[in-house]
Enzyme design. Structure first.
Site, PDB file in Angstrom:
ATOM      1  N   LYS A   1       0.841  -1.198   0.000  1.00  0.00           N
ATOM      2  CA  LYS A   1       0.000   0.000   0.000  1.00  0.00           C
ATOM      3  C   LYS A   1       0.878   1.252   0.000  1.00  0.00           C
ATOM      4  O   LYS A   1       1.627   1.489   0.949  1.00  0.00           O
ATOM      5  CB  LYS A   1      -0.897   0.037   1.241  1.00  0.00           C
ATOM      6  CG  LYS A   1      -1.923   1.150   1.134  1.00  0.00           C
ATOM      7  CD  LYS A   1      -2.623   1.440   2.450  1.00  0.00           C
ATOM      8  CE  LYS A   1      -1.832   2.363   3.327  1.00  0.00           C
ATOM      9  NZ  LYS A   1      -1.595   3.711   2.772  1.00  0.00           N
TER      10      LYS A   1
ATOM     11  N   GLU B   1      10.374   0.361  10.234  1.00  0.00           N
ATOM     12  CA  GLU B   1      11.352   1.436  10.055  1.00  0.00           C
ATOM     13  C   GLU B   1      10.614   2.717  10.386  1.00  0.00           C
ATOM     14  O   GLU B   1       9.744   3.150   9.639  1.00  0.00           O
ATOM     15  CB  GLU B   1      11.881   1.394   8.614  1.00  0.00           C
ATOM     16  CG  GLU B   1      13.248   2.003   8.475  1.00  0.00           C
ATOM     17  CD  GLU B   1      13.179   3.465   8.145  1.00  0.00           C
ATOM     18  OE1 GLU B   1      13.245   4.282   9.099  1.00  0.00           O
ATOM     19  OE2 GLU B   1      13.035   3.800   6.961  1.00  0.00           O
TER      20      GLU B   1
ATOM     21  N   CYS C   1      13.457  10.418   7.478  1.00  0.00           N
ATOM     22  CA  CYS C   1      13.431   9.947   8.871  1.00  0.00           C
ATOM     23  C   CYS C   1      14.823   9.976   9.484  1.00  0.00           C
ATOM     24  O   CYS C   1      14.962  10.088  10.696  1.00  0.00           O
ATOM     25  CB  CYS C   1      12.811   8.551   8.965  1.00  0.00           C
ATOM     26  SG  CYS C   1      13.289   7.482   7.641  1.00  0.00           S
TER      27      CYS C   1
ATOM     28  N   GLU D   1      10.178  14.240  16.656  1.00  0.00           N
ATOM     29  CA  GLU D   1      10.439  14.323  15.212  1.00  0.00           C
ATOM     30  C   GLU D   1       9.499  15.358  14.585  1.00  0.00           C
ATOM     31  O   GLU D   1       8.283  15.262  14.734  1.00  0.00           O
ATOM     32  CB  GLU D   1      10.204  12.952  14.572  1.00  0.00           C
ATOM     33  CG  GLU D   1      10.628  12.919  13.124  1.00  0.00           C
ATOM     34  CD  GLU D   1      10.439  11.545  12.494  1.00  0.00           C
ATOM     35  OE1 GLU D   1       9.398  10.915  12.743  1.00  0.00           O
ATOM     36  OE2 GLU D   1      11.340  11.125  11.746  1.00  0.00           O
TER      37      GLU D   1
HETATM   38  P1  ADP Z   1       3.550   9.671   8.276  1.00  0.00           P
HETATM   39  O1  ADP Z   1       3.453  10.466   9.533  1.00  0.00           O
HETATM   40  O2  ADP Z   1       4.925   9.520   7.736  1.00  0.00           O
HETATM   41  O3  ADP Z   1       2.499   9.966   7.263  1.00  0.00           O
HETATM   42  P2  ADP Z   1       2.106   7.327   8.972  1.00  0.00           P
HETATM   43  O4  ADP Z   1       2.644   6.302   9.901  1.00  0.00           O
HETATM   44  O5  ADP Z   1       0.886   8.061   9.338  1.00  0.00           O
HETATM   45  O6  ADP Z   1       3.347   8.219   8.730  1.00  0.00           O
HETATM   46  O7  ADP Z   1       1.862   6.696   7.535  1.00  0.00           O
HETATM   47  C1  ADP Z   1       2.733   5.770   6.945  1.00  0.00           C
HETATM   48  C2  ADP Z   1       1.911   4.746   6.192  1.00  0.00           C
HETATM   49  O8  ADP Z   1       1.121   4.010   7.130  1.00  0.00           O
HETATM   50  C3  ADP Z   1       0.930   5.338   5.199  1.00  0.00           C
HETATM   51  O9  ADP Z   1       0.900   4.492   4.064  1.00  0.00           O
HETATM   52  C4  ADP Z   1      -0.386   5.288   5.960  1.00  0.00           C
HETATM   53  O10 ADP Z   1      -1.508   5.235   5.116  1.00  0.00           O
HETATM   54  C5  ADP Z   1      -0.237   4.004   6.737  1.00  0.00           C
HETATM   55  N1  ADP Z   1      -1.054   3.900   7.958  1.00  0.00           N
HETATM   56  C6  ADP Z   1      -1.568   4.893   8.724  1.00  0.00           C
HETATM   57  N2  ADP Z   1      -2.244   4.382   9.785  1.00  0.00           N
HETATM   58  C7  ADP Z   1      -2.161   3.023   9.690  1.00  0.00           C
HETATM   59  C8  ADP Z   1      -2.635   1.920  10.500  1.00  0.00           C
HETATM   60  N3  ADP Z   1      -3.324   2.118  11.614  1.00  0.00           N
HETATM   61  N4  ADP Z   1      -2.344   0.677  10.099  1.00  0.00           N
HETATM   62  C9  ADP Z   1      -1.603   0.457   8.986  1.00  0.00           C
HETATM   63  N5  ADP Z   1      -1.134   1.442   8.193  1.00  0.00           N
HETATM   64  C10 ADP Z   1      -1.394   2.708   8.528  1.00  0.00           C
END
Ligand code: ADP
Length: 493
Positions: A199, A273, A307, A404
């Site tokens: 995804k 990561e 990051c 961060e």
């Molecule tokens: P950032 O702050 O870098 O956007 P996120 O952790 O919110 O980081 O997002 C990183 C990825 O994780 C994106 O592809 C987002 O859609 C996905 N994501 C966000 N919430 C969830 C969740 N609860 N479970 C799995 N994937 C998630």
């Protein structure tokens, strides 16, 4: 937004009114983006089962680039079924040599389409074209080339062991290096004989859709790689799916913790990561001009959307004034603006939400009496922007030093002895990366052994290579990606 009076504007070497470079925009004539993207499942682009779409916008112009499907449980389930079938029928049975051939093919096709990929990456994510052209795309191809080479040599990678693939890998990636993160995840999983449901991040799905086209053109057996678009809920559906054997996630520490809890006890393998708060440490014996350039590269290029960005600067006390002056002078020459312009150093912030997060941190800084310097940069009327920012007068416990920010914001603090530098560098919940600048080899070894971080650079910063493992300690994650280490999370030995 912060009030002008709360932020000191650097008035040195103000290039915004002086000489400047003529615009050198990269052409967009050769790119092809569809109006609408569904998912890529079982070798075909398909519409979402529930018909929901969201917009992906260009953060530099706020223009809509395309509509992208918001994946449901049913979409994820279809993708996992396709991946399982492809695993059982083709991919787990294919020789390593043949798998390698497909992966080499993908690598070469990324090179052939490099220009289109770089331009789309900059349009969808806001990063300067120089970075997507010279870093993201070549490194993405490099990862496929590198892991293609391992596909038929797994027995040599782990002598005396019998490496076996896991099955279906669920992969979730962030928006800061969209194509490169897809390559980091897909290449080792394919080389080790696994099939994939991946995804992309919701704000940057377009180069993943281009990669899906490449995979289709490369004629990979249907279902070996499946892309499901969507946001957090779609990601969670992948994590929770009972027929997924492994989860690989790159993103925020908050979501990483949710995922770790969600799969506890399920037997799924996991690599995370996550965030970082890297210390960049400059000693009095460093080559200061070179160090200043490295600090600038470590935090301001790519808007601090890295990051492993060097977001905390520690300078030995007796050179602090000199470093700070040189840093402010160099910051004021940075060109902020159109990501597609080849002169641009600092592009657009990836999304409105991310810009709000950065501004919230700057407000905390003001409230707590930090000294905030921002360069004077003439910003476009539309889009999401943040001028390079240096924050002084902060202590170890300050939010801006501990958390961060993921923006072009650098804190500056001083130290007197190597022991003090180490203590300050390690005083964060993160442990992803760090940098040391000194003329003395012994100091490099002393410091890099003492800093609790997975990736350390000496007299340079933010250098990456497919052969080199990457990953963190503490709240920065678990497991390693890249290099020989990057094969392990996709294998049972
Ligand atoms: P950032 O702050 O870098 O956007 P996120 O952790 O919110 O980081 O997002 C990183 C990825 O994780 C994106 O592809 C987002 O859609 C996905 N994501 C966000 N919430 C969830 C969740 N609860 N479970 C799995 N994937 C998630």
């Amino acid at each position: 937004m912060l009030k002008e009076t709360e932020i000191k504007k650097s008035n040195r070497l103000d290039f915004s009114n002086g000489w400047s470079y003529a615009p050198a925009p990269e052409s967009t004539g050769h790119i092809n983006i569809r109006e609408k993207y569904g998912h890529f499942i079982n070798g075909k682009f398909v519409e979402p089962t529930e018909g929901e779409y969201f917009d992906t916008v260009n953060p530099a112009t706020e223009e809509k680039l395309a509509e992208v499907a918001n994946g449901s449980h049913a979409d994820v389930d279809a993708a996992v079924k396709a991946a399982r079938q492809a695993y059982n029928k083709y991919w787990s049975k294919m020789s390593g040599r043949d798998r390698g051939r497909y992966i080499y093919r993908i690598a070469r096709m990324i090179q052939e389409k490099a220009r289109e990929l770089a331009v789309i990456e900059s349009m969808d994510g806001g990063k300067p074209i120089r970075e997507s052209r010279d870093v993201d795309v070549p490194l993405a191809a490099g990862h496929f080339f590198y892991y293609a080479g391992w596909a038929d040599k797994l027995n040599y990678a782990f002598p005396g062991r019998e490496p076996r693939s896991l099955g279906v890998a669920g992969q979730i990636i962030p928006w800061n290096f969209p194509l490169l993160m897809a390559a980091w995840k897909i290449a080792p999983a394919l080389a080790t004989g696994n099939t994939i449901v991946i995804k992309p991040a919701e704000t940057t799905p377009l180069t993943s859709m281009k990669l899906a086209e490449i995979i289709q053109e490369a004629d990979l057996p249907h279902g070996v790689v499946n892309f499901v678009n969507g946001a957090g809920k779609t990601g969670a559906a992948i994590v929770d799916h009972p027929d997924v054997n492994k989860i690989a996630f790159t993103g925020s520490t908050g979501v990483g913790k949710i995922i770790q809890k969600a799969i506890a006890g399920s037997g799924k393998k996991l690599t995370l990561e996550l965030g970082g708060k890297a210390a960049n440490i400059i000693f009095e014996d460093a080559t200061i001009d070179q160090a200043v350039e490295g600090i600038i590269n470590g935090i301001f290029f790519n808007q601090g959307h890295v990051c492993c960005a060097g977001s905390r600067l520690f300078v030995q006390e007796n050179i602090a004034d000199e470093v700070r002056d040189k840093l402010i002078d160099r910051m004021s020459t940075l060109i902020v603006g159109d990501p597609l312009d080849k002169n641009t150093d600092v592009g657009a912030i990836n999304s409105k939400e991310q810009l709000e997060t950065i501004n919230r941190y700057l407000e905390y800084g003001v409230q707590d009496g930090a000294e905030i310097y921002q360069t004077k940069c003439a910003l476009p009327d539309k889009g999401y922007w943040c001028c390079p920012t240096l924050v002084g007068n902060v202590s170890q416990s300050h939010k801006l030093v501990q958390e961060e920010i993921f923006g072009p914001v650098l804190t500056i603090q001083t130290f007197r002895t190597p022991a003090e530098a180490l203590e300050k560098a390690n005083n964060t919940p993160y442990g992803l990366s760090g940098g040391v600048w000194t003329d003395k080899g012994s100091k490099i070894f002393g410091m890099t052994n003492g800093i609790r971080a997975g990736v350390l650079w000496a007299n340079t910063f933010n250098k990456f290579d497919p052969t080199s493992p990457f990953g963190g300690y503490k709240e920065s994650g678990l497991g390693r990606e890249g290099g020989l280490h990057g094969l392990l999370p996709y294998l049972e030995l």
